[in-house]
Write a protein that holds these residues in place. Structure first.
Motif, short mmCIF file in Angstrom:
data_model
loop_
_atom_site.label_atom_id
_atom_site.label_comp_id
_atom_site.label_asym_id
_atom_site.label_seq_id
_atom_site.Cartn_x
_atom_site.Cartn_y
_atom_site.Cartn_z
N UNK A 104 0.78 -1.35 0.02
CA UNK A 104 -0.13 0.25 0.08
C UNK A 104 0.75 1.28 -0.13
N UNK A 105 1.94 1.48 0.93
CA UNK A 105 2.86 2.33 1.00
C UNK A 105 3.58 2.68 -0.29
N UNK A 106 3.97 1.70 -1.05
CA UNK A 106 4.85 1.91 -2.25
C UNK A 106 3.60 2.25 -3.44
N UNK A 107 2.53 1.79 -3.48
CA UNK A 107 1.69 1.94 -4.46
C UNK A 107 1.06 3.50 -4.29
N UNK A 108 1.01 3.92 -2.84
CA UNK A 108 0.56 5.32 -2.69
C UNK A 108 1.66 6.34 -3.24
N UNK A 109 2.86 5.79 -3.37
CA UNK A 109 3.74 6.82 -3.79
C UNK A 109 3.71 7.30 -5.31
N UNK A 110 2.79 6.33 -5.78
CA UNK A 110 2.39 6.73 -7.37
C UNK A 110 1.11 6.81 -7.61
N UNK A 111 0.37 7.28 -6.63
CA UNK A 111 -1.08 7.36 -6.50
C UNK A 111 -1.81 6.31 -7.30
N UNK A 112 -1.65 5.17 -6.63
CA UNK A 112 -2.42 3.89 -7.07
C UNK A 112 -2.85 3.17 -5.81
N UNK A 113 -3.99 2.67 -5.89
CA UNK A 113 -4.79 1.95 -5.06
C UNK A 113 -4.67 0.41 -5.25
N UNK A 114 -4.69 -0.17 -3.83
CA UNK A 114 -4.30 -1.33 -3.81
C UNK A 114 -5.71 -2.22 -2.90
N UNK A 115 -5.80 -3.47 -3.09
CA UNK A 115 -6.81 -4.44 -2.50
C UNK A 115 -6.38 -5.38 -1.84
N UNK A 116 -6.66 -6.09 -0.85
CA UNK A 116 -6.04 -7.37 -0.12
C UNK A 116 -7.19 -8.33 -0.36
N UNK A 117 -6.64 -9.66 -0.94
CA UNK A 117 -7.52 -10.66 -1.14
C UNK A 117 -6.86 -11.88 -0.83
N UNK A 118 -7.51 -12.52 0.27
CA UNK A 118 -7.10 -13.70 0.89
C UNK A 118 -7.90 -14.84 0.58
N UNK A 119 -7.00 -15.89 -0.07
CA UNK A 119 -7.84 -16.99 -0.64
C UNK A 119 -7.42 -18.53 -0.21
N UNK A 135 -15.95 -12.00 -9.99
CA UNK A 135 -16.67 -10.95 -10.02
C UNK A 135 -15.87 -9.77 -9.16
N UNK A 136 -15.46 -10.04 -8.10
CA UNK A 136 -14.95 -9.14 -7.11
C UNK A 136 -13.36 -8.50 -7.95
N UNK A 137 -12.75 -9.47 -8.39
CA UNK A 137 -11.56 -9.18 -9.15
C UNK A 137 -11.66 -8.34 -10.08
N UNK A 138 -12.53 -8.78 -11.05
CA UNK A 138 -12.95 -7.82 -12.10
C UNK A 138 -13.46 -6.42 -11.92
N UNK A 139 -14.32 -6.40 -10.91
CA UNK A 139 -14.86 -5.14 -10.49
C UNK A 139 -13.41 -4.11 -10.03
N UNK A 140 -12.57 -4.69 -9.31
CA UNK A 140 -11.47 -3.97 -8.67
C UNK A 140 -10.71 -3.28 -9.82
N UNK A 141 -10.45 -4.53 -11.06
CA UNK A 141 -9.56 -4.11 -12.15
C UNK A 141 -10.26 -2.93 -12.69
N UNK A 142 -11.66 -2.96 -12.85
CA UNK A 142 -12.42 -2.05 -13.64
C UNK A 142 -12.30 -0.54 -13.01
N UNK A 143 -12.03 -0.66 -11.60
CA UNK A 143 -11.98 0.65 -10.87
C UNK A 143 -10.70 1.11 -10.83
N UNK A 144 -9.71 0.10 -11.49
CA UNK A 144 -8.24 0.99 -11.61
C UNK A 144 -7.55 0.38 -10.23
N UNK A 145 -7.93 -0.55 -9.46
CA UNK A 145 -7.44 -1.00 -8.13
C UNK A 145 -6.39 -2.11 -8.64
N UNK A 146 -5.28 -2.35 -8.02
CA UNK A 146 -4.31 -3.36 -8.04
C UNK A 146 -4.72 -4.47 -6.96
N UNK A 147 -5.15 -5.58 -7.13
CA UNK A 147 -5.50 -6.53 -6.08
C UNK A 147 -4.07 -7.30 -5.90
#
Length: 382
Positions: A104-119, A135-147
């Motif tokens: 999260x901290x590294x991605x925030x340096x470049x104004x990018x959002x992340x999401x945590x997925x535990x499987x 569906x969740x992964x595709x929604x996150x990608x569509x919103x520009x988030x890096x899972x």
């Protein structure tokens, strides 16, 4: 800090430019300093900068990251000893927070959002849960988030003991419909033997089929913190290739790992996927962790190759403890994996009806049974 040249337009790796969705698997050995059990911050920031560049070119990026147990061991002062199961789970629980924070901290340096997925592997067993994850992964990608994906080691006991993030990454690639999976480790691909012991050993640049010989050639992990080895990477390649996803094994140990490992003259091993991309249902079947094996005769093998269902009559033996609906592997007499599918019978029932003709099933079980042990619609060949 910028890479020397654009990753997407690199002539040395043109298929990166064709891929729309890319899964990057990050190994413990390249993310965590083995002496200090701390995250290599500069390395991670360089990777993130590359990821952001790829996103700016319209790529969807998913990261499957190892490292939580190694980080947790450091925080809990568990040293270098081999961990008990509960200690591994505790380390994963503590380390996962630090791992997520670092990304999260590294991605925030470049104004990018992340999401945590535990499987866990169980999440792919249930068709509805599988579709929800997709569906969740595709929604996150569509919103520009890096899972950022990891195994839920805190609750999944067999994932810690037997599991690895190579196969998890392949499952995530199929679930998300990815075009490309890159396994970044401390080795630049597949060799005929250990290059540390034999510097002149043969390197494989392209693999079209995972043969039993390749699997026998592969070794296992040498580090307690790294759960996978070359064999698990090959097993991940089989999952990806059968599901229509290209896979790369590359050395990602240097800063700006994508740019460095794909430069002209760099070595990596490319695994070419099947042309006949599996249907979504069959991709799901491939993503399920198998619970047992069926050993079939040559007649059954021919029938399967001719798109037929697997009948009890062709089964010679079985192993494992599985229930109806579980995924199981289908093996030849020569112990070659022919495919995997969903069993219509439990392992106990299989032991009773193996080798039986269809008309004998009811008498053996005491009730009418299904004609096929694995129906062709529930079957994917290797």
């Amino acid at each position: 800090m910028a890479p020397n040249k654009s990753l997407v337009n690199s002539k040395s790796f043109p298929f990166l430019g064709k891929a729309k969705t890319i899964v990057l698997k990050i190994g413990t050995s390249i993310l965590i300093d083995s002496k200090e059990n701390l995250i290599k911050t500069k390395w991670l920031e360089s990777l993130v900068k590359e990821v952001v560049e790829l996103k700016s070119h319209g790529k969807n990026i998913i990261i499957v990251s190892s490292g939580s147990i190694a980080l947790g061991k450091k925080i809990l002062n568990l040293g270098s000893k081999e961990l008990k199961l509960d200690e591994s789970q505790a380390s994963a629980a503590v380390g996962q927070i630090k791992l997520a924070q670092a990304y999260e901290m590294s991605l925030n340096l470049f104004q990018a959002n992340s999401a945590q997925i535990l499987l866990t592997s169980e999440d792919s067993h249930d068709r509805r849960r599988y579709l929800n994850i997709r569906s969740t992964i595709k929604s996150l990608l569509r919103l520009g988030v890096i899972p950022i994906v990891n195994e839920n080691d805190t609750v999944a006991t067999d994932e810690i003991k037997f599991g690895d993030n190579d196969r998890l990454a392949a499952q995530v690639a199929l679930t998300s419909g990815a075009d490309l999976l890159i396994l970044m480790s401390d080795i630049d691909g597949l060799y005929e033997s250990d290059p540390n012991l034999n510097p002149n050993t043969r390197h494989f640049s392209v693999i079209n089929t995972i043969t039993p010989e390749l699997l026998r050639m592969a070794g296992h992990a040498k580090s307690q913190d790294s759960k996978g080895g070359m064999r698990t990477k090959l097993e991940a390649a089989k999952i990806a290739m059968n599901g229509g996803c290209e896979m790369i094994i590359a050395d990602g140990s240097k800063n700006y790992p994508l740019n460095n490992c794909m430069n002209a003259g760099s070595k990596y091993t490319r695994f070419v996927p099947k042309n006949d991309v599996a249907t979504l249902r069959k991709q799901w079947i491939l993503s399920i962790k198998t619970r047992g094996k069926l050993f079939v005769d040559n007649g059954a093998k021919v029938a399967l190759e001719n798109q037929k269902s697997l009948l009890p009559a062709g089964v010679l033996d079985s192993s494992g403890n599985f229930n109806r609906g579980d995924a199981i592997e289908i093996m030849s007499i020569d112990n070659e994996k022919l495919g995997q599918g969903l069993s219509a019978y439990s392992s106990a029932e299989v032991e009773v009806i193996k080798g039986c003709k269809t008309f004998e099933i009811e008498k053996k079980l005491g009730h009418p049974g299904r004609i096929a042990l694995i129906h062709r619609d529930d079957l994917v060949l290797s």
